[in-house]
Design a protein around this motif. Sequence first.
Motif, PDB file in Angstrom:
ATOM      1  N   VAL A   7       0.824  -1.216   0.000  1.00  0.00           N
ATOM      2  CA  VAL A   7       0.000   0.000   0.000  1.00  0.00           C
ATOM      3  C   VAL A   7       0.858   1.266   0.000  1.00  0.00           C
ATOM      4  CG1 VAL A   7      -2.059  -1.087   0.978  1.00  0.00           C
ATOM      5  CG2 VAL A   7      -0.364  -0.061   2.524  1.00  0.00           C
ATOM      6  N   GLY A   8       2.095   1.127  -0.463  1.00  0.00           N
ATOM      7  CA  GLY A   8       2.912   2.305  -0.726  1.00  0.00           C
ATOM      8  C   GLY A   8       3.861   2.757   0.358  1.00  0.00           C
ATOM      9  N   PHE A   9       4.050   1.975   1.401  1.00  0.00           N
ATOM     10  CA  PHE A   9       5.027   2.335   2.425  1.00  0.00           C
ATOM     11  C   PHE A   9       6.332   1.603   2.141  1.00  0.00           C
ATOM     12  CE2 PHE A   9       1.019   3.232   4.547  1.00  0.00           C
ATOM     13  CZ  PHE A   9       1.280   4.460   5.126  1.00  0.00           C
ATOM     14  N   ARG A  10       7.438   2.307   2.327  1.00  0.00           N
ATOM     15  CA  ARG A  10       8.762   1.714   2.173  1.00  0.00           C
ATOM     16  C   ARG A  10       9.223   1.300   3.570  1.00  0.00           C
ATOM     17  NH1 ARG A  10      12.722   4.969   0.642  1.00  0.00           N
ATOM     18  NH2 ARG A  10      13.826   3.324  -0.433  1.00  0.00           N
ATOM     19  N   CYS A  11       9.244   0.026   3.830  1.00  0.00           N
ATOM     20  CA  CYS A  11       9.493  -0.480   5.180  1.00  0.00           C
ATOM     21  C   CYS A  11      10.972  -0.698   5.458  1.00  0.00           C
ATOM     22  CB  CYS A  11       8.729  -1.782   5.384  1.00  0.00           C
ATOM     23  SG  CYS A  11       6.949  -1.586   5.207  1.00  0.00           S
ATOM     24  N   VAL A  12      11.369  -0.274   6.657  1.00  0.00           N
ATOM     25  CA  VAL A  12      12.717  -0.477   7.160  1.00  0.00           C
ATOM     26  C   VAL A  12      12.581  -1.203   8.493  1.00  0.00           C
ATOM     27  CG1 VAL A  12      14.801   0.655   8.047  1.00  0.00           C
ATOM     28  CG2 VAL A  12      13.600   1.612   6.056  1.00  0.00           C
ATOM     29  N   VAL A  13      13.324  -2.262   8.666  1.00  0.00           N
ATOM     30  CA  VAL A  13      13.321  -3.018   9.914  1.00  0.00           C
ATOM     31  C   VAL A  13      14.563  -2.632  10.699  1.00  0.00           C
ATOM     32  CG1 VAL A  13      13.467  -5.323  10.936  1.00  0.00           C
ATOM     33  CG2 VAL A  13      12.082  -4.944   8.881  1.00  0.00           C
ATOM     34  N   PHE A  14      14.375  -2.349  11.991  1.00  0.00           N
ATOM     35  CA  PHE A  14      15.494  -2.017  12.874  1.00  0.00           C
ATOM     36  C   PHE A  14      15.386  -2.898  14.109  1.00  0.00           C
ATOM     37  CE2 PHE A  14      17.657   0.143  16.277  1.00  0.00           C
ATOM     38  CZ  PHE A  14      18.750   0.747  15.686  1.00  0.00           C
ATOM     39  N   THR A  22      17.027 -10.044   8.890  1.00  0.00           N
ATOM     40  CA  THR A  22      17.445 -10.786   7.702  1.00  0.00           C
ATOM     41  C   THR A  22      16.452 -10.604   6.555  1.00  0.00           C
ATOM     42  OG1 THR A  22      16.266 -12.813   8.296  1.00  0.00           O
ATOM     43  CG2 THR A  22      18.524 -12.554   9.158  1.00  0.00           C
ATOM     44  N   GLU A  23      16.963 -10.765   5.362  1.00  0.00           N
ATOM     45  CA  GLU A  23      16.107 -10.714   4.183  1.00  0.00           C
ATOM     46  C   GLU A  23      15.107 -11.867   4.185  1.00  0.00           C
ATOM     47  OE1 GLU A  23      16.309 -10.328  -0.675  1.00  0.00           O
ATOM     48  OE2 GLU A  23      18.180 -10.467   0.472  1.00  0.00           O
ATOM     49  N   ALA A  24      15.511 -13.001   4.728  1.00  0.00           N
ATOM     50  CA  ALA A  24      14.606 -14.154   4.791  1.00  0.00           C
ATOM     51  C   ALA A  24      13.364 -13.827   5.621  1.00  0.00           C
ATOM     52  CB  ALA A  24      15.327 -15.363   5.371  1.00  0.00           C
ATOM     53  N   LEU A  25      13.534 -13.107   6.722  1.00  0.00           N
ATOM     54  CA  LEU A  25      12.396 -12.733   7.566  1.00  0.00           C
ATOM     55  C   LEU A  25      11.601 -11.563   6.991  1.00  0.00           C
ATOM     56  CD1 LEU A  25      13.749 -12.958  11.228  1.00  0.00           C
ATOM     57  CD2 LEU A  25      12.041 -14.419  10.136  1.00  0.00           C
ATOM     58  N   PHE A  26      12.305 -10.628   6.341  1.00  0.00           N
ATOM     59  CA  PHE A  26      11.672  -9.406   5.852  1.00  0.00           C
ATOM     60  C   PHE A  26      12.046  -9.142   4.394  1.00  0.00           C
ATOM     61  CE2 PHE A  26      12.119  -8.874  10.470  1.00  0.00           C
ATOM     62  CZ  PHE A  26      10.793  -8.663  10.801  1.00  0.00           C
ATOM     63  N   PRO A  27      11.565  -9.972   3.488  1.00  0.00           N
ATOM     64  CA  PRO A  27      11.943  -9.814   2.080  1.00  0.00           C
ATOM     65  C   PRO A  27      11.404  -8.532   1.445  1.00  0.00           C
ATOM     66  CG  PRO A  27      10.237 -11.486   2.299  1.00  0.00           C
ATOM     67  CD  PRO A  27      10.674 -11.113   3.689  1.00  0.00           C
ATOM     68  N   ASP A  28      10.332  -7.964   1.981  1.00  0.00           N
ATOM     69  CA  ASP A  28       9.745  -6.756   1.404  1.00  0.00           C
ATOM     70  C   ASP A  28      10.357  -5.465   1.945  1.00  0.00           C
ATOM     71  OD1 ASP A  28       7.920  -8.176  -0.201  1.00  0.00           O
ATOM     72  OD2 ASP A  28       6.553  -8.410   1.490  1.00  0.00           O
ATOM     73  N   ALA A  31      15.200  -1.887   3.659  1.00  0.00           N
ATOM     74  CA  ALA A  31      16.442  -1.950   4.435  1.00  0.00           C
ATOM     75  C   ALA A  31      16.182  -2.749   5.706  1.00  0.00           C
ATOM     76  CB  ALA A  31      16.945  -0.558   4.781  1.00  0.00           C
ATOM     77  N   ARG A  32      17.219  -3.437   6.145  1.00  0.00           N
ATOM     78  CA  ARG A  32      17.185  -4.190   7.390  1.00  0.00           C
ATOM     79  C   ARG A  32      18.424  -3.767   8.160  1.00  0.00           C
ATOM     80  NH1 ARG A  32      17.096  -6.292   3.220  1.00  0.00           N
ATOM     81  NH2 ARG A  32      15.258  -7.029   2.168  1.00  0.00           N
ATOM     82  N   ILE A  33      18.215  -3.133   9.309  1.00  0.00           N
ATOM     83  CA  ILE A  33      19.330  -2.537  10.037  1.00  0.00           C
ATOM     84  C   ILE A  33      19.475  -3.191  11.407  1.00  0.00           C
ATOM     85  CG2 ILE A  33      20.233  -0.403  11.053  1.00  0.00           C
ATOM     86  CD1 ILE A  33      18.485   1.080   8.919  1.00  0.00           C
ATOM     87  N   THR A  34      20.673  -3.659  11.691  1.00  0.00           N
ATOM     88  CA  THR A  34      21.001  -4.140  13.020  1.00  0.00           C
ATOM     89  C   THR A  34      21.716  -2.992  13.713  1.00  0.00           C
ATOM     90  OG1 THR A  34      21.256  -6.387  12.191  1.00  0.00           O
ATOM     91  CG2 THR A  34      22.190  -5.901  14.364  1.00  0.00           C
ATOM     92  N   GLY A  35      21.128  -2.511  14.803  1.00  0.00           N
ATOM     93  CA  GLY A  35      21.704  -1.363  15.490  1.00  0.00           C
ATOM     94  C   GLY A  35      21.449  -1.428  16.976  1.00  0.00           C
ATOM     95  N   ALA A  42      22.516   6.619  15.264  1.00  0.00           N
ATOM     96  CA  ALA A  42      23.783   6.184  14.679  1.00  0.00           C
ATOM     97  C   ALA A  42      23.559   5.310  13.441  1.00  0.00           C
ATOM     98  CB  ALA A  42      24.606   5.414  15.714  1.00  0.00           C
ATOM     99  N   SER A  43      22.366   4.702  13.340  1.00  0.00           N
ATOM    100  CA  SER A  43      22.099   3.779  12.245  1.00  0.00           C
ATOM    101  C   SER A  43      20.906   4.143  11.381  1.00  0.00           C
ATOM    102  CB  SER A  43      21.831   2.379  12.805  1.00  0.00           C
ATOM    103  OG  SER A  43      22.867   1.936  13.623  1.00  0.00           O
ATOM    104  N   LEU A  44      20.055   5.036  11.881  1.00  0.00           N
ATOM    105  CA  LEU A  44      18.789   5.293  11.219  1.00  0.00           C
ATOM    106  C   LEU A  44      18.401   6.756  11.371  1.00  0.00           C
ATOM    107  CD1 LEU A  44      16.232   3.978   9.874  1.00  0.00           C
ATOM    108  CD2 LEU A  44      15.363   3.660  12.191  1.00  0.00           C
TER     109      LEU A  44
END
Length: 145
Positions: A7-14, A22-28, A31-35, A42-44
Amino acid sequence: MPLLSRVGFRCVVFDDRPEFTTEALFPDAVARITGDFENIAASLEIGPGDYVTVMTRGHSYDLEVQRQVLARPSAYVGVIGSRSKIAAVNKRLLEAGVPQREIDRVHTPIGLPIKAQTPAEIAVSIAAEMILIRAGLAEASAKPG
């Protein structure tokens, strides 16, 4: 997250755990950020056009994450949790010097009140609330003056 992406949101996982970014958990996710939850900046970068949902594990980092998020402009801040947990976190945010007007920006409990029960239904209620906010912002910016 797949629903938000569609529905048009660009999702970032932190998250602070690499096994949950991981991409396996969040393929859509775009960005996937470990911080570090203690130093999100510092990361986002969070800006006025961003929609933030706070769902930390066991709510253990909600206070710290909300304190940092509320110090930044954003279009939306939603927090999952019970009314009692929310009240306790809000009290601690005030004690930490976060202005009430910033705490009032938080949509909590998160999502529209559609009596959602399952994780999928909760996702629909959250997406619906974010769409409603986005539509209201677009409508407000289109008005003259």
